[in-house]
Write an enzyme that holds these catalytic residues in place. Sequence first.
Site, mmCIF file in Angstrom:
data_model
loop_
_atom_site.group_PDB
_atom_site.id
_atom_site.type_symbol
_atom_site.label_atom_id
_atom_site.label_comp_id
_atom_site.label_asym_id
_atom_site.label_seq_id
_atom_site.Cartn_x
_atom_site.Cartn_y
_atom_site.Cartn_z
ATOM 1 N N SER A 133 -25.778 44.688 -24.372
ATOM 2 C CA SER A 133 -25.946 45.499 -25.578
ATOM 3 C C SER A 133 -24.791 46.392 -25.978
ATOM 4 O O SER A 133 -24.790 46.909 -27.087
ATOM 5 C CB SER A 133 -27.206 46.346 -25.464
ATOM 6 N N SER A 135 -28.013 45.511 -28.587
ATOM 7 C CA SER A 135 -28.869 46.451 -29.254
ATOM 8 C C SER A 135 -28.185 47.759 -29.670
ATOM 9 O O SER A 135 -28.730 48.488 -30.497
ATOM 10 C CB SER A 135 -30.065 46.787 -28.353
ATOM 11 N N LYS A 152 -26.655 56.840 -28.409
ATOM 12 C CA LYS A 152 -27.724 55.881 -28.717
ATOM 13 C C LYS A 152 -29.089 56.562 -28.591
ATOM 14 O O LYS A 152 -29.288 57.401 -27.686
ATOM 15 C CB LYS A 152 -27.615 54.692 -27.747
HETATM 16 N N1 GLN Z 1 -30.434 41.202 -25.928
HETATM 17 C C1 GLN Z 1 -30.876 41.518 -24.617
HETATM 18 C C2 GLN Z 1 -32.335 41.874 -24.645
HETATM 19 O O1 GLN Z 1 -32.888 41.893 -25.693
HETATM 20 C C3 GLN Z 1 -30.061 42.641 -24.033
HETATM 21 C C4 GLN Z 1 -30.431 43.978 -24.547
HETATM 22 C C5 GLN Z 1 -29.675 45.103 -23.912
HETATM 23 O O2 GLN Z 1 -28.644 44.913 -23.256
HETATM 24 N N2 GLN Z 1 -30.245 46.282 -24.057
HETATM 25 O O3 GLN Z 1 -32.923 42.151 -23.656
#
Ligand code: GLN
Length: 456
Positions: free
Chosen positions: A176, A152, A77
């Site tokens: 995510s 994400s 990532k």
């Molecule tokens: N959707 C959540 C956020 O926007 C989790 C994101 C993540 O786990 N990086 O914070």
Amino acid sequence: MVTLMATKELLTQLQEGKLLCIEHVNQQLVLIKKENPRINAFLYTAEKEALERARALDGKRKKGKVGKLFGLTVGVKANINVIGMPISCASKTLENYYGTYNADVIEKILAEDGIIIGITNMDEFACGISGETSAFGPTINPTSPKHVPGGSSSGSAAAVAAGLCDVALGSDTGGSIRNPASHCGIVGIKPSYGRVSRYGLIDLSMSLDQIAPCAPDTDGCALLLEVISGYSDNDPMMYPLSVPLFTHFGKQPKTIALSPVFEELCKDKKIYKIVKEKVLDFAKKQKLILKEIDLKYVALAVESYYPIVYTEFFSGTRKYDGRRYGKRIEESCKEEVLRRIIGGRMISCAEYEGRYYRKALRVRRAIQEEFEKAFKEVDVIALPTTPELPHLLRKIPSPEASYAYDAFTIPANLAGICAGVVPAGKIDGVPVGVQLYAGNFKEDVLVTVMKVMEGQ
Ligand code: GLN
């Protein structure tokens, strides 16, 4: 769609030299060239580096012992530092930033003969649920192309699902890795907080973030987790714990639980039905005791998560002031990131009264205690990964709806416990994953259940 080979079988072929690393990497690079322009899973393909390393590994195999990940290709990532590769967090802010060191997890992967094949797309600075907040275009879900792949860690999950890499690293702050694993029909694990070193991870919210693996199957996911786990002096929040061998699956636990609160909160009842049926079937076949567990504070998870994330993210982004590296973030980021920076500043200013952040920490503590109690009674808790199916590409939901989407994944981050997702079924062609929670540092229990559940 390519059919994905089971990780164990692929690994055996590579380790025995039936498939040369160079052949394997070449085949995957061809596939990436063909599919990536459409899927947009990789922001950068490490062609030269991967070919060089594959050649070196083929030489190494002839001389003797090889590592646990021998010849497997790893997608990383874009928020995890790898020397010399563009680590942009899918943001214009860090568009020209190249990793100047290797994250601890990268060193561990290289030490076990893994091959870094590219840097994957993501929601900008890991803020999002769909991959659509990337500054470099959305990722397409290879399994269900009209729907978002989840986020994400959109690129990591999509790359694995499309066979563009064998395993991948994402990060999980509030879901995510689990959310895109569920939507792309693969396996993902969020480790217990402190299991995996965060050194080299560009943080979203440092008290919640964990680097997290995904793979086509539990074997691959557990293997990558085993490799990246373990104490490091570089991360002051690590738990000094020896690593159990996740790949030597443990004894089957005795109890599994469902909780009515998740059934109530699940907006799409078809999702809950698939998950419940899978769990009932599993409990019956494995002769486990099925319990119902009462959890009440988890319903406040989303409301307490965001004040914490906003505040920690605001503080973490102060270094992007345009003086040392990157551009000034407020001038170069997209809407969701800016919302969090402005909100985080406001919460920090109001904090002397303890109005938001301190209250959120109190709820977080209550959720932690709730799980500590629950895991005295049961070994694992099963629930859906998301309360709804992924939305159609470009039909972007409101911020409130996006935030609520992580209601089932966030509790695990707040409590620090481990959680994993395996495929459970499909609704109109869209994959649905069942999520499992296990106690703090109980990854051996978690992967044992995941392995059996995915096989039936
Ligand atoms: N959707 C959540 C956020 O926007 C989790 C994101 C993540 O786990 N990086 O914070």
